[in-house]
Design a protein around this motif. Sequence first.
Motif, PDB file in Angstrom:
ATOM      1  N   ARG A 175       0.813  -1.226   0.000  1.00  0.00           N
ATOM      2  CA  ARG A 175       0.000   0.000   0.000  1.00  0.00           C
ATOM      3  C   ARG A 175       0.841   1.267   0.000  1.00  0.00           C
ATOM      4  O   ARG A 175       0.513   2.221  -0.710  1.00  0.00           O
ATOM      5  CB  ARG A 175      -0.963   0.003   1.185  1.00  0.00           C
ATOM      6  N   VAL A 176       1.926   1.300   0.768  1.00  0.00           N
ATOM      7  CA  VAL A 176       2.746   2.505   0.831  1.00  0.00           C
ATOM      8  C   VAL A 176       3.368   2.808  -0.529  1.00  0.00           C
ATOM      9  O   VAL A 176       3.603   3.968  -0.870  1.00  0.00           O
ATOM     10  CB  VAL A 176       3.823   2.410   1.942  1.00  0.00           C
ATOM     11  N   ALA A 177       3.590   1.792  -1.344  1.00  0.00           N
ATOM     12  CA  ALA A 177       4.185   1.967  -2.663  1.00  0.00           C
ATOM     13  C   ALA A 177       3.209   2.565  -3.669  1.00  0.00           C
ATOM     14  O   ALA A 177       3.588   2.817  -4.812  1.00  0.00           O
ATOM     15  CB  ALA A 177       4.708   0.629  -3.185  1.00  0.00           C
ATOM     16  N   GLN A 178       1.985   2.803  -3.242  1.00  0.00           N
ATOM     17  CA  GLN A 178       0.985   3.401  -4.119  1.00  0.00           C
ATOM     18  C   GLN A 178       0.502   4.766  -3.626  1.00  0.00           C
ATOM     19  O   GLN A 178      -0.317   5.410  -4.280  1.00  0.00           O
ATOM     20  CB  GLN A 178      -0.203   2.447  -4.249  1.00  0.00           C
ATOM     21  N   ASP A 179       1.018   5.170  -2.493  1.00  0.00           N
ATOM     22  CA  ASP A 179       0.607   6.434  -1.879  1.00  0.00           C
ATOM     23  C   ASP A 179       1.290   7.607  -2.576  1.00  0.00           C
ATOM     24  O   ASP A 179       2.522   7.657  -2.653  1.00  0.00           O
ATOM     25  CB  ASP A 179       0.965   6.408  -0.387  1.00  0.00           C
ATOM     26  N   SER A 180       0.523   8.560  -3.098  1.00  0.00           N
ATOM     27  CA  SER A 180       1.087   9.644  -3.898  1.00  0.00           C
ATOM     28  C   SER A 180       2.052  10.523  -3.101  1.00  0.00           C
ATOM     29  O   SER A 180       3.088  10.941  -3.630  1.00  0.00           O
ATOM     30  CB  SER A 180      -0.018  10.490  -4.529  1.00  0.00           C
ATOM     31  N   TRP A 181       1.755  10.799  -1.836  1.00  0.00           N
ATOM     32  CA  TRP A 181       2.668  11.606  -1.014  1.00  0.00           C
ATOM     33  C   TRP A 181       3.991  10.872  -0.843  1.00  0.00           C
ATOM     34  O   TRP A 181       5.072  11.454  -0.990  1.00  0.00           O
ATOM     35  CB  TRP A 181       2.051  11.886   0.362  1.00  0.00           C
ATOM     36  N   THR A 182       3.935   9.570  -0.571  1.00  0.00           N
ATOM     37  CA  THR A 182       5.147   8.774  -0.379  1.00  0.00           C
ATOM     38  C   THR A 182       5.952   8.708  -1.669  1.00  0.00           C
ATOM     39  O   THR A 182       7.187   8.821  -1.645  1.00  0.00           O
ATOM     40  CB  THR A 182       4.798   7.358   0.120  1.00  0.00           C
ATOM     41  N   LEU A 183       5.286   8.541  -2.796  1.00  0.00           N
ATOM     42  CA  LEU A 183       5.991   8.518  -4.087  1.00  0.00           C
ATOM     43  C   LEU A 183       6.730   9.831  -4.319  1.00  0.00           C
ATOM     44  O   LEU A 183       7.904   9.830  -4.711  1.00  0.00           O
ATOM     45  CB  LEU A 183       5.023   8.231  -5.233  1.00  0.00           C
ATOM     46  N   ARG A 184       6.071  10.965  -4.066  1.00  0.00           N
ATOM     47  CA  ARG A 184       6.726  12.269  -4.234  1.00  0.00           C
ATOM     48  C   ARG A 184       7.925  12.397  -3.302  1.00  0.00           C
ATOM     49  O   ARG A 184       8.975  12.919  -3.690  1.00  0.00           O
ATOM     50  CB  ARG A 184       5.734  13.410  -3.984  1.00  0.00           C
ATOM     51  N   ARG A 185       7.795  11.926  -2.078  1.00  0.00           N
ATOM     52  CA  ARG A 185       8.896  12.000  -1.100  1.00  0.00           C
ATOM     53  C   ARG A 185      10.079  11.144  -1.544  1.00  0.00           C
ATOM     54  O   ARG A 185      11.224  11.588  -1.464  1.00  0.00           O
ATOM     55  CB  ARG A 185       8.404  11.557   0.274  1.00  0.00           C
ATOM     56  N   VAL A 186       9.823   9.949  -2.041  1.00  0.00           N
ATOM     57  CA  VAL A 186      10.901   9.079  -2.518  1.00  0.00           C
ATOM     58  C   VAL A 186      11.613   9.722  -3.707  1.00  0.00           C
ATOM     59  O   VAL A 186      12.847   9.699  -3.791  1.00  0.00           O
ATOM     60  CB  VAL A 186      10.366   7.671  -2.865  1.00  0.00           C
ATOM     61  N   ILE A 187      10.852  10.327  -4.612  1.00  0.00           N
ATOM     62  CA  ILE A 187      11.444  11.018  -5.760  1.00  0.00           C
ATOM     63  C   ILE A 187      12.367  12.127  -5.268  1.00  0.00           C
ATOM     64  O   ILE A 187      13.512  12.254  -5.722  1.00  0.00           O
ATOM     65  CB  ILE A 187      10.355  11.579  -6.697  1.00  0.00           C
ATOM     66  N   ALA A 188      11.899  12.920  -4.323  1.00  0.00           N
ATOM     67  CA  ALA A 188      12.704  14.025  -3.796  1.00  0.00           C
ATOM     68  C   ALA A 188      13.945  13.506  -3.067  1.00  0.00           C
ATOM     69  O   ALA A 188      15.055  14.026  -3.265  1.00  0.00           O
ATOM     70  CB  ALA A 188      11.861  14.892  -2.853  1.00  0.00           C
ATOM     71  N   LEU A 189      13.781  12.496  -2.242  1.00  0.00           N
ATOM     72  CA  LEU A 189      14.919  11.963  -1.478  1.00  0.00           C
ATOM     73  C   LEU A 189      15.970  11.351  -2.387  1.00  0.00           C
ATOM     74  O   LEU A 189      17.166  11.399  -2.080  1.00  0.00           O
ATOM     75  CB  LEU A 189      14.441  10.932  -0.456  1.00  0.00           C
TER      76      LEU A 189
END
Length: 156
Positions: free
Chosen positions: A66-80
């Motif tokens: 589920r976390v791998a589909q969360d839009s906020w988490t995806l944006r954070r991973v991209i930024a990190l």
Amino acid sequence: MDTTPLRDAHHALLEAAAAVARATERPPAGEWDAGQILAHVSLVDAVTVTAAVSAASGAVTTYDNRVAQDSWTLRRVIALAGGEAGLRERVRLQGEALCALVAPLSEAELDTPVPTLLLSHGRVQVDGLVPLRDLVTGLAEAELPGHTKQLLNLLP
């Protein structure tokens, strides 16, 4: 475990991501862009690495995408990761790590039942025990090829 299919699937995904990086097309409305796809794969790889390490150490684990589909988490991973180039390198290294972790596992470790919750487009695909071997095989045979195709569909 023979990790050749997993290595090949990561390689194909990364080749597609590099091709997309050279293109300027935007995805259709409601579809993920290349960064989101790579962030998703990075998170799925991380969850799979965690499951493999847990099986090898005898620790209890779960597998939940589920976390791998969360839009906020995806944006954070991209930024990190520093953007798409950083994500490509992260996915490359995670793929290598996963192959290195699962290759020496015993049959008993690969048969470890993992409580698994897999969703796709908000729908439950799997909710039950899945052997670690099947999680790795599913990544190589379905998950990564599916996202490779998704990346290639972004090309003009």
